[in-house]
Design a protein around this motif. Structure first.
Motif: not given
Length: 219
Positions: A61-62, A64, A66, A69
């Protein structure tokens, strides 16, 4: 010209549109993909220098950027890079790992496009129409949407915007998706360029031309 109703209409026959259509069809939905270009998957075919950098070994996830998150965490928990790698292996598509865990096909991006189309064709619930220009889109009182196009009038229960971003206008990139999202009340954040080259036209061009071919890792 046609006039028909389907469960799902997807605007855009790129990687996202094809992938979504395949999964919706597996859930029993009838799906119609409308693509304004003359061919589907144009950006897939040119990505990675024609070899398609289809995913990465290290996806978190880190990685990206966004405004939400939590969405990235949810999305990757439902479908990860390893799920897609597994799909590629099911189709016996040869690939290689390059620096930083990047995965590229060995025999060309066309194999990834063919794989996505095959996934759409598994249920025979997906119809793809190219050369389709979408005009007015209006919500229906009882739910769903009505679309007027140059190939007819359609209605659907669910409408998916998968028209991509502003990059590469020659391959169909436009602000259509952003404008449509705003029209229906979604918040659209300001866009900014990413993964794009610097272009010089003044005296700096002469200097940089002589440096062509050199590469340097920087932060």
């Amino acid at each position: 010209m046609s006039n028909s109703h389907v469960d799902v209409i997807v605007l855009g026959a790129g990687a996202s549109g094809l992938m979504l259509a395949a999964h919706a069809a597996k859930r029993g939905r009838s799906v119609l993909i409308l693509e304004k270009a003359n061919k589907i998957g144009k950006k897939i075919l040119m990505s990675g220098g024609g070899k398609c950098n289809f995913t990465n070994l290290y996806v978190e996830p880190d990685n990206y950027i966004s405004h939400n998150p939590h969405f990235v965490i949810s999305a990757l928990s439902r479908y990860s890079n390893w799920d897609f790698i597994g799909l590629v292996c099911d189709y016996k598509i040869a690939y290689e790992e390059r620096k930083h865990g990047q995965l590229f096909t060995l025999n060309g991006a066309k194999e990834i496009l063919e794989m996505l189309v095959s996934e759409c064709n598994k249920t025979q619930n997906v119809d793809i129409q190219t050369h389709c220009e979408v005009g007015q889109i209006t919500p229906l009182e009882k739910g769903g949407f009505s679309l007027n196009t140059n190939q007819g009038h359609y209605t659907c229960d669910s409408l998916v915007i998968a028209t991509g971003g502003l990059s590469i206008p020659t391959l169909g990139g436009s602000g259509f998706g952003y404008e449509l999202a705003q029209k229906f009340g979604h918040q659209v954040f300001p866009t900014r360029a990413g993964l794009v080259p610097f272009t010089f036209s003044d005296h700096i061009k002469e200097v940089t031309t002589r440096l062509s071919g050199n590469a340097l890792d920087v932060t």
